[in-house]
Scaffold this motif. Structure first.
Motif, short mmCIF file in Angstrom:
data_model
loop_
_atom_site.label_atom_id
_atom_site.label_comp_id
_atom_site.label_asym_id
_atom_site.label_seq_id
_atom_site.Cartn_x
_atom_site.Cartn_y
_atom_site.Cartn_z
N LEU A 1 -98.66 -30.69 -11.31
CA LEU A 1 -97.64 -30.49 -10.27
C LEU A 1 -97.10 -29.06 -10.29
O LEU A 1 -96.89 -28.45 -9.23
CB LEU A 1 -96.50 -31.49 -10.45
CG LEU A 1 -95.43 -31.49 -9.36
CD1 LEU A 1 -96.04 -31.82 -8.00
CD2 LEU A 1 -94.33 -32.47 -9.70
N VAL A 2 -96.92 -28.50 -11.46
CA VAL A 2 -96.44 -27.11 -11.57
C VAL A 2 -97.47 -26.17 -10.94
O VAL A 2 -97.12 -25.32 -10.10
CB VAL A 2 -96.17 -26.73 -13.04
CG1 VAL A 2 -95.95 -25.24 -13.19
CG2 VAL A 2 -94.96 -27.50 -13.58
N TRP A 3 -98.73 -26.31 -11.30
CA TRP A 3 -99.76 -25.44 -10.76
C TRP A 3 -99.92 -25.61 -9.25
O TRP A 3 -100.04 -24.63 -8.51
CB TRP A 3 -101.09 -25.69 -11.48
CG TRP A 3 -101.24 -24.82 -12.69
CD1 TRP A 3 -100.67 -25.02 -13.91
CD2 TRP A 3 -101.98 -23.60 -12.78
NE1 TRP A 3 -101.03 -24.00 -14.76
CE2 TRP A 3 -101.83 -23.12 -14.09
CE3 TRP A 3 -102.76 -22.88 -11.89
CZ2 TRP A 3 -102.43 -21.94 -14.52
CZ3 TRP A 3 -103.36 -21.71 -12.32
CH2 TRP A 3 -103.19 -21.24 -13.62
N ILE A 4 -99.91 -26.85 -8.78
CA ILE A 4 -100.05 -27.11 -7.34
C ILE A 4 -98.89 -26.48 -6.58
O ILE A 4 -99.08 -25.86 -5.53
CB ILE A 4 -100.11 -28.63 -7.06
CG1 ILE A 4 -101.42 -29.21 -7.58
CG2 ILE A 4 -99.95 -28.92 -5.58
CD1 ILE A 4 -101.41 -30.74 -7.65
N THR A 5 -97.68 -26.62 -7.11
CA THR A 5 -96.50 -26.08 -6.43
C THR A 5 -96.59 -24.57 -6.27
O THR A 5 -96.37 -24.04 -5.18
CB THR A 5 -95.22 -26.47 -7.21
OG1 THR A 5 -95.14 -27.89 -7.28
CG2 THR A 5 -93.98 -25.91 -6.55
N PHE A 6 -96.92 -23.88 -7.35
CA PHE A 6 -97.00 -22.42 -7.27
C PHE A 6 -98.14 -21.95 -6.38
O PHE A 6 -97.97 -21.05 -5.56
CB PHE A 6 -97.14 -21.82 -8.68
CG PHE A 6 -95.83 -21.60 -9.38
CD1 PHE A 6 -95.16 -20.39 -9.28
CD2 PHE A 6 -95.27 -22.60 -10.16
CE1 PHE A 6 -93.96 -20.19 -9.93
CE2 PHE A 6 -94.07 -22.41 -10.81
CZ PHE A 6 -93.41 -21.20 -10.70
N LEU A 7 -99.32 -22.56 -6.53
CA LEU A 7 -100.46 -22.12 -5.73
C LEU A 7 -100.28 -22.47 -4.25
O LEU A 7 -100.64 -21.68 -3.37
CB LEU A 7 -101.75 -22.71 -6.28
CG LEU A 7 -102.18 -22.16 -7.64
CD1 LEU A 7 -103.45 -22.86 -8.12
CD2 LEU A 7 -102.39 -20.65 -7.59
N ALA A 8 -99.74 -23.65 -3.97
CA ALA A 8 -99.47 -24.00 -2.56
C ALA A 8 -98.40 -23.09 -1.99
O ALA A 8 -98.42 -22.79 -0.79
CB ALA A 8 -99.06 -25.46 -2.46
#
Length: 174
Positions: free
Chosen positions: A62-69
């Motif tokens: 979720l952390v990675w998805i949030t930043f990349l999105a």
């Protein structure tokens, strides 16, 4: 626009689209993995003994998805903005206001790159509870996404300086 600036802007836009072509499937795969991990977590809790690592993996995804999105949203001009005041300004003042906003955003992203990198170094000795994964990998998304958004801001600044307006955001769905 001079003959030299057109190829430069074309190259910058191609690099921007290349980044987009990499990030978009990574975010999609991350979302698919997140759904799979959460499904496994629910099924294992209901039918079996809970699988301990699923909560940790879900949080990291979720952390990675949030930043990349967030980088994709920035590139498409989808972040929250109140533009009615800037849009009401005369053309030259509107360009200066947009340039100032982009410069502030670029300064913030450069600061976030530095702070994120330092935070990664500080956390490099910490391991996650279940997976024993170095937290460096979890926190690496901070300087990575900040660098990508800084790149997008640089491209927008150059387009604003050369064309008077940045290229309108792409209207593709995420």
């Amino acid at each position: 626009m001079t003959n030299m600036t057109q190829p430069l802007l074309t190259l910058l836009r191609r690099i921007e689209h290349g980044l987009d072509a990499i990030i978009q499937p990574v975010v999609f795969a991350g979302m698919a993995a997140l759904i799979g991990v959460i499904t496994l977590q629910i099924v294992s809790r209901v039918l079996f003994t809970a699988v301990g690592w699923t909560e940790e993996v879900a949080r990291f995804l979720l952390v990675w998805i949030t930043f990349l999105a967030g980088t994709l949203a920035f590139q498409r001009g989808r972040h929250i903005a109140v533009t009615f005041a800037v849009d009401a300004l005369p053309t030259r003042l509107r360009q200066l206001a947009r340039l100032a906003a982009l410069m502030i955003m670029l300064a913030f992203m450069i600061t976030l790159i530095v702070i994120g990198y330092r935070y990664m170094q500080v956390q490099s000795f910490q391991k996650s509870a279940s997976l024993r994964l170095s937290m460096t990998y979890v926190y690496a998304v901070i300087p990575i996404s900040a660098a990508i958004m800084a790149w997008y801001a640089v491209v927008d600044i150059l387009e604003l300086l050369i064309n008077g307006e940045p290229t309108p955001p792409r209207e593709e769905p995420l």
